[in-house]
Design an enzyme around this catalytic site. Structure first.
Site, PDB file in Angstrom:
ATOM      1  N   HIS A   4      -7.228   5.956  -2.740  1.00 52.40           N
ATOM      2  CA  HIS A   4      -8.564   6.031  -3.357  1.00 52.40           C
ATOM      3  C   HIS A   4      -9.620   6.239  -2.276  1.00 52.40           C
ATOM      4  CE1 HIS A   4      -6.588   4.497  -6.882  1.00 52.40           C
ATOM      5  NE2 HIS A   4      -6.239   3.402  -6.254  1.00 52.40           N
ATOM      6  N   GLU A  46      -8.873  -2.238  -4.136  1.00 46.03           N
ATOM      7  CA  GLU A  46      -8.158  -3.037  -5.121  1.00 46.03           C
ATOM      8  C   GLU A  46      -7.275  -4.062  -4.426  1.00 46.03           C
ATOM      9  OE1 GLU A  46      -6.313   0.499  -6.818  1.00 46.03           O
ATOM     10  OE2 GLU A  46      -4.360  -0.238  -6.235  1.00 46.03           O
ATOM     11  N   HIS A 104      -0.875   3.830  -1.098  1.00 43.94           N
ATOM     12  CA  HIS A 104      -0.161   2.740  -1.771  1.00 43.94           C
ATOM     13  C   HIS A 104       0.613   3.242  -2.983  1.00 43.94           C
ATOM     14  CE1 HIS A 104      -4.092   3.091  -3.729  1.00 43.94           C
ATOM     15  NE2 HIS A 104      -3.505   2.658  -4.837  1.00 43.94           N
ATOM     16  N   ARG A 106      -3.654  11.712  -5.848  1.00 45.49           N
ATOM     17  CA  ARG A 106      -2.195  11.594  -5.838  1.00 45.49           C
ATOM     18  C   ARG A 106      -1.650  12.386  -4.650  1.00 45.49           C
ATOM     19  NH1 ARG A 106      -1.032  13.353 -10.889  1.00 45.49           N
ATOM     20  NH2 ARG A 106      -1.306  11.298 -11.767  1.00 45.49           N
TER      21      ARG A 106
HETATM   22 ZN    ZN Z   1      -4.569   2.281  -6.673  1.00 45.30          ZN
END
Ligand code: ZN
Length: 310
Positions: free
Chosen positions: A97, A115, A172, A192
């Site tokens: 991200h 996150e 991740h 992605r």
């Molecule tokens: Zn994520």
């Protein structure tokens, strides 16, 4: 009179989802491939709905718009956080991200995403991908272009109760056999990087290699954020992370505890066990908001909970 606000999740069916949310928490999931429950969400793509009480039937987004006093009248166009439970019955794609600045510039003013993951349960031998082994940006790009994923990606074995902080820019991926709680910035901006070469409806899913290369932190810096466990007799607390976006604390209650709510709001996720919160029965799988000026919350029972504030 302030009350605790319990939510019904928004569920998402995905190819890699499973049935653990039904078997574990008794949720009425929409099918056998339920990968995500957005348990505390004001995100327009899936809102949590108040389950009972005076706000019954309202979405968290409506509470944020129409009852800002519940959040201490804090400012902001959107509710800042999103909490999900994720049940991965297969590997998820490898992602990264952007931070707020990159997302603002390149994604029409949206925000970035930092996150964190708390492992609720996992299969024997399960693992997770966090970070990479490239020493320089050039090496990173060469390894991505050469598809040297095994050499590039850092893979760790995981266990129930593990916690991982994933700041924006960190590569991740959740892997098969993992049930976790995710606390994140309220954002959908995901790039992605690699999808194991899989096809969906006969086609590979879109990759975002250019953006991924732009935003991946290089070299990877490993984040170990968990503080020490504080023992208070009938309960223990442990700060899992304290960041600019959220602070997450694990509570392990063995009898009783009192918690003072001193923040604009607090989110609470009952992750195991059962008991009562100010006399209201709660059990694993309950997710709630403790509003501003609530005061002190009396907790009884044997349970583990995750409390998040900003
Ligand atoms: Zn994520």
């Amino acid at each position: 009179m302030k009350e605790l606000i319990f939510f019904k999740p928004f569920f998402k069916q995905v190819l890699w989802g499973g049935t653990k949310m039904r078997t574990r928490y008794g949720y009425e999931i929409p099918g056998d491939h339920t990968g995500e429950a957005w348990v505390i969400s004001a995100n327009p793509h899936g809102q949590s709905i108040v389950r009972e009480g005076i706000y019954k039937g309202l979405s968290l987004g409506q509470l944020w718009e129409e009852h800002r006093e519940l959040f201490g009248d804090m400012e902001g166009k959107e509710f800042p956080l999103l909490v999900k439970v994720i049940d991965a019955d297969d590997h998820l794609s490898i992602q990264v991200h952007p931070n707020d600045d990159y997302a603002f510039l390149h994604e029409h003013g949206s925000r970035g995403k930092t996150e964190c993951w708390y492992i609720l349960d996992c299969d024997e031998g399960a693992d997770i991908i966090i970070g990479h082994h490239a020493g320089t940006r050039q090496e990173l790009e060469e390894m991505i272009d050469g598809g040297r994923w095994e050499d590039l990606l850092r893979r760790f074995p995981i266990h129930k109760g593990d916690f991982f902080y994933i700041p924006s820019g960190t590569v991740h991926a959740i892997r098969k056999g993992t049930l976790l709680l995710e606390v994140q910035q309220n954002s959908d901006t995901t790039y992605r990087l690699y999808d194991y070469g899989r096809l969906q409806d006969g086609k590979p899913r879109e990759l975002h290699l250019k953006q991924s290369k732009d935003v991946i932190t290089c070299p990877h810096s490993r984040q170990n954020t968990c503080g020490p466990v504080s023992n208070h007799g009938t309960y223990e607390t442990c700060t899992l992370v304290e960041s600019q976006y959220f602070t997450v604390v694990k509570w392990n209650v063995k009898g009783q505890a009192s918690m003072s709510q001193d923040y604009p709001f607090m989110l609470m996720d009952i992750t195991s066990g059962k008991g009562t919160l100010d006399g209201i029965p709660v059990t694993a799988g309950d997710h709630l908001l403790v509003p501003a000026d609530y005061g002190t919350l009396q907790i009884q029972g044997e349970m583990e909970l995750i409390a998040t504030h900003i």
